[in-house]
Design an enzyme around this catalytic site. Structure first.
Site, short mmCIF file in Angstrom:
data_model
loop_
_atom_site.label_atom_id
_atom_site.label_comp_id
_atom_site.label_asym_id
_atom_site.label_seq_id
_atom_site.Cartn_x
_atom_site.Cartn_y
_atom_site.Cartn_z
N ARG A 63 8.43 66.79 50.38
CA ARG A 63 8.03 67.99 49.52
C ARG A 63 7.09 69.04 49.85
O ARG A 63 6.56 68.51 51.07
CB ARG A 63 7.23 67.39 48.29
N GLU A 69 -4.10 72.01 45.58
CA GLU A 69 -4.03 71.17 46.77
C GLU A 69 -5.60 70.34 46.60
O GLU A 69 -6.68 70.90 46.10
CB GLU A 69 -4.61 71.93 48.01
N GLY A 174 2.83 63.20 59.63
CA GLY A 174 1.78 64.13 59.98
C GLY A 174 1.82 65.50 59.60
O GLY A 174 1.14 66.36 60.36
N SER A 179 5.99 62.71 54.36
CA SER A 179 6.89 61.88 54.77
C SER A 179 6.59 60.24 54.12
O SER A 179 7.56 59.35 53.92
CB SER A 179 7.06 61.64 56.21
N ASP A 226 2.88 63.49 45.44
CA ASP A 226 3.70 63.36 46.38
C ASP A 226 4.92 62.22 45.85
O ASP A 226 6.28 62.72 45.59
CB ASP A 226 3.30 62.88 47.55
N SER A 268 -1.57 65.83 61.48
CA SER A 268 -2.59 65.58 60.57
C SER A 268 -2.46 64.07 59.97
O SER A 268 -1.66 63.53 59.28
CB SER A 268 -2.38 66.41 59.48
P1 NG1 Z 1 0.03 64.70 52.20
O1 NG1 Z 1 -0.36 66.16 52.58
O2 NG1 Z 1 1.51 64.75 52.00
O3 NG1 Z 1 -0.44 63.86 52.96
C1 NG1 Z 1 -1.92 64.24 50.58
C2 NG1 Z 1 -1.97 63.38 49.22
C3 NG1 Z 1 -1.52 64.00 47.79
C4 NG1 Z 1 -2.49 65.29 47.66
C5 NG1 Z 1 -2.43 65.93 48.89
C6 NG1 Z 1 -3.55 66.99 48.92
C7 NG1 Z 1 -1.23 61.19 50.03
C8 NG1 Z 1 0.09 60.06 50.03
N1 NG1 Z 1 -0.73 62.43 49.32
O4 NG1 Z 1 -0.74 64.69 50.64
O5 NG1 Z 1 -1.83 63.29 46.86
O6 NG1 Z 1 -4.04 64.75 47.33
O7 NG1 Z 1 -2.76 65.42 50.06
O8 NG1 Z 1 -3.17 68.01 47.74
O9 NG1 Z 1 -2.19 60.75 50.37
MG MG Z 2 1.33 61.47 52.77
#
Ligand code: NG1
Ligand code: MG
Length: 518
Positions: A63, A69, A174, A179, A226, A268
């Protein structure tokens, strides 16, 4: 079918409640080329590994978050859309009487990058967080599938069975495109089907909740955005996802512009560096919430017991200030919280209560705290709380702009862009989750004509999302290439053939589905 252009801007609607069961790949992957070939390759890899065909396929997408955020874990709604890149999990019950019937065998089409791993069948097994492995995400989903079934039908939970699995993922890891949710959601669906659940009846929201909890077994105390969008996403529309309980309303995005994703190429990795970053933010929000509640008059003991998120403090803000919108909440924060606090200062404010006790039973948070302590880190609680409250408001504003039929097209686009820019500034300056590469990328995007640009996902690397007028997309992509990627291609750090995977225009795509091949 939902098409962007046929939809008036005042309309939002709910996604269907169950996971679709698609017999025709085109239904799920509308317009995406070579899907049949991909499923053939997955099937071939499966047959090579296990000597037979899979019983089921499940897929779930990554997504891109458009706005909202680091607020999902504080209970606030967010506004993401599913992207076309997904993870497919092919699965079958291992033949009875074979050694494979006593274990989980998790393979991957890209076997050299993601070697096959084996695990025991116990649904209560621990995920080894210290030993980071790609297949840990499958084990998390496996545990989560049993938890879901135990909660839904405690009297008829199926016995664990040996499973043979092949995974194929397309979501870059990352990169802030989730993912992780793609593999956890697709794995959970595959496991549910293999355990005998009727795919046609599986409830999307229930899987989204279970997958969110399950993903925490890999060590990140994440919110539910997510998994929710990966399960519930719908072609052509973004979604306003809210929590407790998880639910979504489809939001029609303004016509005339496209979202472009650009990867900063700074990796990341939250699962490995979580204590320093992500989990620490979750801890900070909790501390800010408790101290804010106390500053607004709640007794210390009650605040420690009852206040888990910044959202929980809203009634107290309203009681004292007459409103609970972002600006009012931010003003309340500025009045009550000091800029930053050492561990000792927080503990003193809490009347001697130890932080380790506040977070006991939450290993991710405890690790984050010990890292903070070792670094002699001071928690910048005021900034963190102001980000959360104002970002929560921006989500509502963006949705309102999309739905306001009285706005003309270009005003609508400008407003969406401005909200995205404000969100990036807040993430960078208040929440400290940007990085030099992302800030550079956002700057380049704005000079290249983006209406708005911001980091997306957890940050600290990964991707940026920008909003670009349709007629400018080609020129925009060229300029991004010249100003950010060319030097990296020339130096050999980015293979030219991979440019399309790190810089691309994207449209809202379908969420998770079970696939039955013809
Ligand atoms: P990503 O960027 O996919 O790692 C993470 C968290 C979300 C949300 C966002 C920041 C996980 C699985 N997902 O997403 O729930 O907090 O950061 O908005 O850790
Ligand atoms: Mg994630």
């Amino acid at each position: 079918p939902v098409t962007k252009t046929s939809m008036p801007h005042s309309l939002s609607f709910k996604p269907s409640p169950t996971v679709p069961l698609a017999k025709d790949l085109a239904e799920v992957y509308a317009g995406i080329p070579d899907v049949e070939k991909r499923y053939e390759a997955i099937t071939t890899a499966f047959e090579t590994a296990y000597g037979g065909k899979p019983d089921f396929y499940a897929r779930a997408p990554g997504r891109v978050n458009l706005i909202g955020e680091h607020i999902d874990y504080e209970g606030y709604g967010v506004l993401p859309m599913a992207i076309r890149q997904d993870t497919v999990v092919a699965i079958r019950r291992a033949p009875a009487g074979t050694p494979a019937a006593c274990k989980l065998t998790i393979g991957n089409v890209e076997a050299d990058k993601y070697p096959t791993q084996e695990f025991g069948l116990d649904p209560k097994q621990q995920v080894d967080v210290a030993k980071h492995s790609w297949a840990n995400y499958f084990v998390s989903a496996y545990k989560g599938a049993f938890e879901l079934l135990e909660a839904a039908k405690p009297d008829s939970v199926p016995e664990p069975v040996g499973l043979e699995v092949v995974v194929h993922g397309q979501v870059p890891t990352g990169s802030g495109l989730s993912s992780s949710a793609a593999i956890v959601c697709s794995s959970m669906l595959a496991v549910l089907a293999a355990l005998g659940e009727d795919p046609a009846g599986v409830d999307k929201a229930a899987v989204a909740e279970a997958a969110c909890k399950a993903e925490r077994y890999v060590g990140v105390t994440s919110g539910g955005m997510d998994q929710a969008i990966s399960m519930m996403g719908q072609q052509g529309v973004a979604m306003h996802v809210e929590f407790n309980p998880v639910r979504g309303v489809c939001v029609v995005l303004p016509a005339g512009a496209t979202f472009v994703i650009a990867n900063s190429l700074a990796v990341s990795n939250k699962a490995e560096t979580a204590p320093k970053r992500y989990n620490l933010r979750v801890v900070e929000c909790r501390l800010a919430a408790v101290l804010l509640a106390m500053g607004l008059g709640m007794a210390c003991e009650e605040a420690i017991k009852k206040i888990r998120t910044l959202r929980d403090v809203e009634p107290l803000i309203e009681e004292k200030h007459g409103a609970r919108d972002g600006a009012t909440a931010a003003a309340a924060v500025a009045e009550v919280l000091q800029e930053s606090y050492t561990t000792a200062e927080v503990e003193e404010a809490l009347g001697g209560f130890k932080l380790a006790d506040l977070f006991s039973g939450e290993p991710g948070s405890l690790r984050a705290l010990s890292v903070a302590e070792a670094d002699k880190y001071a928690f910048p609680l005021r900034k963190r709380a102001v980000h959360v409250y104002t970002e929560a408001d921006r989500v509502l504003q963006l949705r309102a702009v999309c739905e306001d039929a009285s706005l003309d097209g270009s005003t609508r686009l400008e407003r969406v862009g401005a909200l995205m820019n404000d969100s990036h500034a807040s993430c960078a300056d208040l929440y400290g989750c940007s990085c030099a590469e992302l800030d550079e990328l956002v700057g380049i995007a704005r000079t290249a004509g983006a209406l708005g640009a911001r980091l997306t996902g957890a940050g600290w690397g990964g991707c940026m999302v920008s909003l670009v007028k349709d007629e400018q997309v080609d020129a925009f992509l060229d300029e991004m290439r010249d100003k950010y990627y060319k030097a990296r291609i020339d130096s050999g750090s980015l293979p030219e053939a991979e440019l399309g995977e790190v810089l691309f225009a994207t449209k809202p795509s379908n969420g998770a589905a079970f696939i039955t091949l013809a």
